[in-house]
Write a protein that holds these residues in place. Sequence first.
Motif, PDB file in Angstrom:
ATOM      1  N   MET A   1       6.988  89.546  18.338  1.00  4.71           N
ATOM      2  CA  MET A   1       7.390  89.906  16.980  1.00  4.71           C
ATOM      3  C   MET A   1       6.571  89.141  15.962  1.00  4.71           C
ATOM      4  O   MET A   1       6.101  89.720  14.996  1.00  4.71           O
ATOM      5  CB  MET A   1       8.896  89.634  16.840  1.00  4.71           C
ATOM      6  N   LYS A   2       6.423  87.797  16.184  1.00  3.97           N
ATOM      7  CA  LYS A   2       5.644  86.989  15.262  1.00  3.97           C
ATOM      8  C   LYS A   2       4.198  87.459  15.210  1.00  3.97           C
ATOM      9  O   LYS A   2       3.590  87.500  14.156  1.00  3.97           O
ATOM     10  CB  LYS A   2       5.675  85.516  15.723  1.00  3.97           C
ATOM     11  N   THR A   3       3.665  87.835  16.356  1.00  3.17           N
ATOM     12  CA  THR A   3       2.275  88.268  16.445  1.00  3.17           C
ATOM     13  C   THR A   3       2.073  89.564  15.652  1.00  3.17           C
ATOM     14  O   THR A   3       1.087  89.708  14.928  1.00  3.17           O
ATOM     15  CB  THR A   3       1.882  88.481  17.914  1.00  3.17           C
ATOM     16  N   LYS A   4       3.011  90.504  15.777  1.00  2.00           N
ATOM     17  CA  LYS A   4       2.920  91.785  15.061  1.00  2.00           C
ATOM     18  C   LYS A   4       2.965  91.545  13.557  1.00  2.00           C
ATOM     19  O   LYS A   4       2.195  92.152  12.803  1.00  2.00           O
ATOM     20  CB  LYS A   4       4.073  92.706  15.517  1.00  2.00           C
ATOM     21  N   ASN A   5       3.868  90.674  13.090  1.00  3.10           N
ATOM     22  CA  ASN A   5       3.959  90.364  11.662  1.00  3.10           C
ATOM     23  C   ASN A   5       2.673  89.726  11.153  1.00  3.10           C
ATOM     24  O   ASN A   5       2.217  90.019  10.052  1.00  3.10           O
ATOM     25  CB  ASN A   5       5.143  89.443  11.377  1.00  3.10           C
ATOM     26  N   LEU A   6       2.107  88.858  11.949  1.00  2.56           N
ATOM     27  CA  LEU A   6       0.867  88.194  11.566  1.00  2.56           C
ATOM     28  C   LEU A   6      -0.275  89.205  11.477  1.00  2.56           C
ATOM     29  O   LEU A   6      -1.081  89.152  10.542  1.00  2.56           O
ATOM     30  CB  LEU A   6       0.522  87.082  12.578  1.00  2.56           C
ATOM     31  N   GLU A   7      -0.328  90.154  12.414  1.00  3.14           N
ATOM     32  CA  GLU A   7      -1.355  91.200  12.386  1.00  3.14           C
ATOM     33  C   GLU A   7      -1.208  92.056  11.125  1.00  3.14           C
ATOM     34  O   GLU A   7      -2.199  92.373  10.469  1.00  3.14           O
ATOM     35  CB  GLU A   7      -1.255  92.085  13.635  1.00  3.14           C
ATOM     36  N   ASN A   8       0.039  92.440  10.812  1.00  7.69           N
ATOM     37  CA  ASN A   8       0.284  93.242   9.601  1.00  7.69           C
ATOM     38  C   ASN A   8      -0.119  92.484   8.347  1.00  7.69           C
ATOM     39  O   ASN A   8      -0.688  93.060   7.422  1.00  7.69           O
ATOM     40  CB  ASN A   8       1.754  93.647   9.516  1.00  7.69           C
TER      41      ASN A   8
END
Length: 160
Positions: A1-8
């Motif tokens: 989840m953290k990784t997806k938010n960081l990518e966005n």
Amino acid sequence: MKTKNLENFKILVSNENSGWLDKFLHYKANKKWLDNSSKVAVNVLEALREKGMSQKDLAEKMKVSAQQINKIVKGKQNLTFETVAKLEDALGITLMDIIGFKSTNNIKANVTQIKATQKINTEEIVPNKPFSNDFVKKEGANMSVVYNVLKQPIKYQKAI
């Protein structure tokens, strides 16, 4: 989840063109048919759910590709009358009502009947003398046509 938010987040702050403005301009230029296409998509999806059909079933019934059905249900397809008719037939629904034409019974026309008659002028034609009543336009007539058959050629005086 953290990784997806960081990518966005990285996408949002990047210098690369997101394409959002291009998509908005396309929508603005094509709003009318895109809105109607979205309405069709909702109706098609609802009909598929009610009939227990898949998009693949619909594609087979319409004899089109599954990709075309996918575009239709996404509201991104500028539909032809032919495609709409196929959808309506395949799903047993009505997607469009076209305004009918006026029947010829509702069209009013004003007609004037003209009857041709032949009359012979036996009077001498004299300058500044009016024609007899047989050759004068009748009151209320829309058009008068005088067809004069002379018994003898008209003799004009020589100019002085």
